[in-house]
Design a protein around this motif. Structure first.
Motif, PDB file in Angstrom:
ATOM      1  N   GLY A  15       6.513  13.159  -5.956  1.00 34.73           N
ATOM      2  CA  GLY A  15       5.987  11.737  -5.759  1.00 34.73           C
ATOM      3  C   GLY A  15       6.588  10.948  -7.128  1.00 34.73           C
ATOM      4  N   PHE A  16       7.042   9.908  -6.672  1.00 36.03           N
ATOM      5  CA  PHE A  16       7.566   9.068  -8.039  1.00 36.03           C
ATOM      6  C   PHE A  16       7.810   7.598  -7.828  1.00 36.03           C
ATOM      7  CE2 PHE A  16      11.753   8.397  -5.792  1.00 36.03           C
ATOM      8  CZ  PHE A  16      11.620   9.220  -4.527  1.00 36.03           C
ATOM      9  N   THR A  17       7.991   7.063  -8.797  1.00 34.75           N
ATOM     10  CA  THR A  17       7.891   5.661  -8.525  1.00 34.75           C
ATOM     11  C   THR A  17       9.232   4.952  -8.715  1.00 34.75           C
ATOM     12  OG1 THR A  17       5.683   5.474  -9.391  1.00 34.75           O
ATOM     13  CG2 THR A  17       6.639   3.409  -9.689  1.00 34.75           C
ATOM     14  N   GLN A  18       9.781   3.936  -7.679  1.00 29.67           N
ATOM     15  CA  GLN A  18      10.891   3.469  -7.854  1.00 29.67           C
ATOM     16  C   GLN A  18      10.766   2.069  -8.636  1.00 29.67           C
ATOM     17  OE1 GLN A  18      11.410   3.483  -3.507  1.00 29.67           O
ATOM     18  NE2 GLN A  18      13.318   4.751  -4.183  1.00 29.67           N
ATOM     19  N   ASP A  19      11.632   1.571  -9.312  1.00 33.34           N
ATOM     20  CA  ASP A  19      11.829   0.164  -9.814  1.00 33.34           C
ATOM     21  C   ASP A  19      12.447  -0.696  -8.579  1.00 33.34           C
ATOM     22  OD1 ASP A  19      14.021   1.601 -10.568  1.00 33.34           O
ATOM     23  OD2 ASP A  19      14.708  -0.015 -12.090  1.00 33.34           O
ATOM     24  N   PRO A  25       0.960  -1.037   0.176  1.00 30.26           N
ATOM     25  CA  PRO A  25       0.101   0.010   0.152  1.00 30.26           C
ATOM     26  C   PRO A  25       0.806   1.088   0.060  1.00 30.26           C
ATOM     27  CG  PRO A  25      -0.344  -1.368   2.082  1.00 30.26           C
ATOM     28  CD  PRO A  25       0.770  -2.075   1.199  1.00 30.26           C
ATOM     29  N   HIS A  26       0.107   2.594  -0.434  1.00 32.10           N
ATOM     30  CA  HIS A  26       0.718   3.759  -0.426  1.00 32.10           C
ATOM     31  C   HIS A  26       0.915   4.421   1.055  1.00 32.10           C
ATOM     32  CE1 HIS A  26       0.005   2.996  -4.526  1.00 32.10           C
ATOM     33  NE2 HIS A  26       0.762   4.078  -5.137  1.00 32.10           N
ATOM     34  N   ILE A  27       0.317   3.708   2.124  1.00 32.60           N
ATOM     35  CA  ILE A  27       0.638   4.347   3.343  1.00 32.60           C
ATOM     36  C   ILE A  27       1.174   3.235   4.129  1.00 32.60           C
ATOM     37  CG2 ILE A  27      -0.831   6.266   2.887  1.00 32.60           C
ATOM     38  CD1 ILE A  27      -3.118   4.842   4.535  1.00 32.60           C
ATOM     39  N   GLY A  28       1.544   3.697   5.452  1.00 38.36           N
ATOM     40  CA  GLY A  28       1.755   2.628   6.433  1.00 38.36           C
ATOM     41  C   GLY A  28       1.827   3.109   7.894  1.00 38.36           C
ATOM     42  N   SER A  29       1.621   2.368   8.750  1.00 34.31           N
ATOM     43  CA  SER A  29       1.359   3.034  10.170  1.00 34.31           C
ATOM     44  C   SER A  29       2.602   3.542  10.590  1.00 34.31           C
ATOM     45  CB  SER A  29       0.663   2.221  11.130  1.00 34.31           C
ATOM     46  OG  SER A  29       1.914   1.491  11.634  1.00 34.31           O
ATOM     47  N   GLU A  67      -2.046   7.125  13.395  1.00 34.51           N
ATOM     48  CA  GLU A  67      -1.330   7.823  12.510  1.00 34.51           C
ATOM     49  C   GLU A  67      -0.901   6.910  11.215  1.00 34.51           C
ATOM     50  OE1 GLU A  67       0.427  11.386  15.027  1.00 34.51           O
ATOM     51  OE2 GLU A  67       1.793  10.041  14.476  1.00 34.51           O
ATOM     52  N   PHE A  68      -0.856   7.448  10.218  1.00 34.07           N
ATOM     53  CA  PHE A  68      -0.158   6.766   8.861  1.00 34.07           C
ATOM     54  C   PHE A  68       0.450   7.830   8.124  1.00 34.07           C
ATOM     55  CE2 PHE A  68      -4.153   4.419   9.883  1.00 34.07           C
ATOM     56  CZ  PHE A  68      -3.650   3.095   9.660  1.00 34.07           C
ATOM     57  N   LEU A  69       1.567   7.311   7.576  1.00 26.18           N
ATOM     58  CA  LEU A  69       2.668   7.943   7.017  1.00 26.18           C
ATOM     59  C   LEU A  69       2.385   7.567   5.297  1.00 26.18           C
ATOM     60  CD1 LEU A  69       3.798   8.897   9.719  1.00 26.18           C
ATOM     61  CD2 LEU A  69       5.838   8.738   8.587  1.00 26.18           C
ATOM     62  N   LEU A  70       2.548   8.840   4.654  1.00 31.13           N
ATOM     63  CA  LEU A  70       2.423   8.373   3.128  1.00 31.13           C
ATOM     64  C   LEU A  70       3.910   7.866   2.983  1.00 31.13           C
ATOM     65  CD1 LEU A  70       1.689  11.480   1.224  1.00 31.13           C
ATOM     66  CD2 LEU A  70       0.639   9.278   0.723  1.00 31.13           C
ATOM     67  N   LYS A  71       3.828   6.547   2.169  1.00 28.09           N
ATOM     68  CA  LYS A  71       5.151   5.766   2.074  1.00 28.09           C
ATOM     69  C   LYS A  71       6.208   6.370   1.560  1.00 28.09           C
ATOM     70  CE  LYS A  71       4.824   2.149  -1.215  1.00 28.09           C
ATOM     71  NZ  LYS A  71       4.533   1.003  -1.562  1.00 28.09           N
ATOM     72  N   PRO A  72       7.304   6.640   2.077  1.00 28.77           N
ATOM     73  CA  PRO A  72       8.372   7.657   1.636  1.00 28.77           C
ATOM     74  C   PRO A  72       9.476   6.473   0.713  1.00 28.77           C
ATOM     75  CG  PRO A  72       8.884   7.492   3.951  1.00 28.77           C
ATOM     76  CD  PRO A  72       7.438   6.536   3.467  1.00 28.77           C
ATOM     77  N   MET A  73       9.592   5.161   1.293  1.00 30.26           N
ATOM     78  CA  MET A  73      10.271   4.273   0.553  1.00 30.26           C
ATOM     79  C   MET A  73       9.541   2.752   0.673  1.00 30.26           C
ATOM     80  SD  MET A  73      11.063   4.055   3.850  1.00 30.26           S
ATOM     81  CE  MET A  73      11.697   5.652   3.970  1.00 30.26           C
ATOM     82  N   ASN A  74       9.790   1.993   0.209  1.00 33.19           N
ATOM     83  CA  ASN A  74       9.117   0.526   0.115  1.00 33.19           C
ATOM     84  C   ASN A  74       9.819  -0.485   0.989  1.00 33.19           C
ATOM     85  OD1 ASN A  74       7.577   1.441  -2.202  1.00 33.19           O
ATOM     86  ND2 ASN A  74       9.396   1.253  -3.480  1.00 33.19           N
TER      87      ASN A  74
END
Length: 645
Positions: free
Chosen positions: A383-387, A298-302, A331-338
């Motif tokens: 906002g960007f997409t990492q491979d 998901p795009h967010i995580g706790s 609280e959730f954070l927008l995912k800054p890394m996977n």
RNA sequence: GCCGUUGUAGCUCAGUGGUAGAGCACUUCCUUGGUAAGGAAGAGGUCGUGAGUUCAAUCCUCAUCAACGGCUCCA
């Protein structure tokens, strides 16, 4: 009188009287060389041509054609700039003024005076005037006390500060005309070599590169020994601007930004999306082949997830702020890394040493609150997409896995024609260890493993201290954009920290629990940045397998629209991307528009083609290629332009 | 975030203290044309946003937003 043995670059050597200067040597070789010589490399150090040489040494005389010569030339130009500035604005204080890859800059403190573009022309004129005086650059050894005294009297606190760090006995001044500067040198013989001057821009720069210090005015400039070379350089800059991905992205309708959506948040237009999805497919295939398992998270995580990973502590306050829910305190954070998400996937079940390595891959879109001034087209966005992928492996597998990733990165670069990259080993800054987490021993090990893996693939690497991620060292693949700015694309990182923090485990053959090692890696880096650099590299003329529009079908007149429609349909049936231009325009016009859009192939159809089920082929930038049967064209096209594997 | 520059039509850009202009793109009509721009007419703008000065502001002042060139940062 004693002699010194001077070895020339070709391996030959000559004897000269001790105290011989570079200029003497140049003159003894040829008068032509004497005229163009700028500086001399003596035993690995670059010297003034006027400095006496008193011991045997290999030498190399630098002219404008050598990088070393250019550096000397631009270094001296920085001094002439300073002289001009001081003449026009007495009391100006100077920071540093080094040569750079293209020209030089000088950091200056002009007090309350506002220095804008208008002032540049004045200073340029003054520089030319001063250069024409042919003033000699004179080197002087000075004692630290005398040097301090000089700059204290002059009221130049920056030079005084620089002097504090220098040891007595190694300090030299250079003087030309009415200007004296603290400088290690070397310099060109005299200012007369500088014939053409261009001050490019004014910028702010923190004193000694520290945000907490005062901001000085940095003036960038470039000089040349001939006016014509300046003109060529400026022309080259103009040409480079035409390849700017922001300009081409707009012209070719690849992506856009909207103030309303928010800065640094790209919108992918239909054509850009085709390009992007093609790259994704290419990478997916390559990764499946290399043993990766695709996952989706998901795009967010706790918040707890990032507290565990250490990212919250490091970046929490400088990030997009937490998302709150109706539940108190949630609280959730927008995912800054996977990575943390992938760690949790690793943990869904117990792992055996036989399962490793586990390679989890995801085109993961992440959001980072980059400083506003740092945003830059598609190369630096919010906002960007990492491979992205994370390889969980045993310690004994690290090197092998790392080498495999290097191969994957090189495969990607080769397939897309990126030949000029720099492989950078990004290490810790040993002077600032608190910026990093984890034990020294693990860092040392990781740094060693990266270097070994790179050596195994004979990569020419450059080690840079202070460029590591906070959890581990990296191997970064840097590629330049149209204007020569370096961007990090592919990156591979060895990480012993996150497995620790997430308490990742596997059961070894000894039936004991062990900790796996994590390799983070992204061959593109991010799709956004990769595409930006790709656009600039090919100037919008993409490899055909990537082109959003591969073929334009252009009927000569409306009478042939029906046949043209059949042609485009057949292309689409064969997964060839294209469009039909059935506008009420002349063929010349349709061709021009397709050429401007950089469509690689144009199929022109009229009376002759309809009759025989043929198409007249025109290639972008190359003109008419004659006519072929439609089936043959399709067959040949598919054969030549399919996605590389 | 900091320093500097810029912001006028979809795009590229003129311009003025008295409520705006060009070229291209777009729409309609004429034209049915064989390898880089056929012709004509038309439509299109709160001059980035907000405040101030002024009889009057797109223009002057201030603030703010964004973009550009750098600095710093970059998981």
């Amino acid at each position: 009188m004693s002699e010194v043995k001077i070895t020339l670059p070709d391996g030959s050597s000559r004897n000269y009287p001790a105290g011989v200067t570079g200029m003497d040597i140049a003159k003894s070789i040829s008068e032509g060389l004497e005229r163009v010589a700028l500086s001399i490399e003596v035993g690995g150090e670059i010297w003034d041509l006027s400095r006496p040489i008193n011991k045997d040494a290999p030498i190399r005389i630098f002219t404008w054609n050598d990088k070393g010569g250019k550096y000397t030339f631009w270094h001296s130009s920085a001094h002439v700039f300073a002289e001009a500035l001081e003449a026009l604005y007495p009391g100006v204080k100077f920071g540093i003024g080094p040569p750079i890859e293209n020209g030089f800059y000088y950091d200056v403190d002009l007090g309350d005076k506002e220095f804008g573009e208008d002032d540049l022309a004045k200073v340029e004129a003054k520089m030319v005037e001063l250069a024409r005086k042919n003033s000699l650059f004179l080197r002087k050894d000075v004692s630290k006390a005398a040097a301090l005294d000089f700059f204290k009297k002059k009221g130049d606190p920056y030079k005084v500060e620089l002097l504090q760090d220098l040891t007595d006995g190694s300090i030299t001044f250079y003087e030309q005309g009415n200007f004296t500067d603290l400088c290690r040198g070397p310099h060109i013989p005299n200012t007369g070599f500088i014939k053409a001057v261009k001050l490019l821009n004014v910028a702010g720069a923190y004193w000694r590169g520290d945000e907490k210090n005062k901001m000085l005015t940095r003036v960038y400039g470039i000089t040349f020994p001939k006016q014509k070379e300046l003109e060529e350089y400026l022309h080259m800059l103009e040409e480079a601007k035409k390849r700017d991905h922001r300009k081409l992205g707009k012209e070719l309708e690849l992506f856009a930004f909207s103030e309303k959506v928010g800065m640094g948040l790209p919108l992918w237009l239909p054509k850009g999306t085709v390009l992007r999805e093609r790259l994704e497919q290419f990478m997916r295939k390559a990764q499946i082949k290399a043993g990766y398992d695709p996952v989706v998270t998901p795009h967010i995580g706790s918040k707890a997830l990032y507290v565990t990973s250490g990212h919250y502590e490091k970046y929490g306050k400088d990030s997009f702020q937490p998302i709150h829910t109706p539940d108190e305190g949630e609280e959730f954070l927008l995912k800054p890394m996977n990575c943390p998400h992938h760690c949790e996937i690793y943990k869904v079940k117990p792992r055996s040493y036989k399962d490793l390595p586990i390679r989890l891959a995801e085109f993961g879109t992440v959001y980072r609150y980059e400083q506003s001034g740092e945003l830059h087209g598609l190369t630096r966005v919010r906002g960007f997409t990492q491979d992205d992928a994370h390889i969980f492996c045993r310690p004994d597998q690290v090197k092998e896995e790392f080498v495999k990733v290097i191969d994957l990165v090189l495969h990607v670069f080769n397939s897309l024609g990126f030949e000029n990259y720099t492989a950078q080993v990004s290490l810790r800054d040993p002077a600032d260890k608190k910026k990093y987490i984890g034990e020294d021993a693990l860092w040392d090990r990781a740094e060693r493993e990266i270097q070994e893996a790179a050596d195994e693939r004979h990569l020419k690497t450059v080690a840079v201290k202070g460029e590591a991620a906070f959890y581990g060292p990296k191997l970064d693949f840097m590629v330049k954009d149209a204007l020569g700015r370096n961007w990090q694309l592919g990156t591979i990182q060895v990480d012993y920290q996150l497995p620790e923090r997430f308490e990742l485990e596997y059961v070894g053959s000894d039936n004991q629990k062990h900790r796996p090692v994590m390799i983070h890696r992204a061959p593109f880096g991010s799709l956004e940045r990769f595409i930006a650099v790709l656009i600039e590299h090919c100037a919008g003329n993409f490899p055909i397998w990537l082109s959003p529009e591969q073929v334009a079908v252009l009927p000569i007149s409306e009478r042939f629209n029906q046949y043209a429609g059949q042609v485009i349909q057949e292309l689409k049936n064969q997964d060839i991307r294209g469009y039909l231009d059935d506008r009420d325009e002349k063929i010349g016009r349709k061709i021009r528009d397709a050429e401007v859009k950089k469509v690689p192939y144009m199929l022109i159809v009229g009376e002759k083609e309809v009759a025989e089920n043929r198409v007249a082929v025109r290639k972008h930038g190359a003109g008419d290629q004659g006519s072929v049967g439609l089936d043959d064209f399709v067959k040949q096209f598919l054969k030549e332009f399919s996605m590389p594997v």
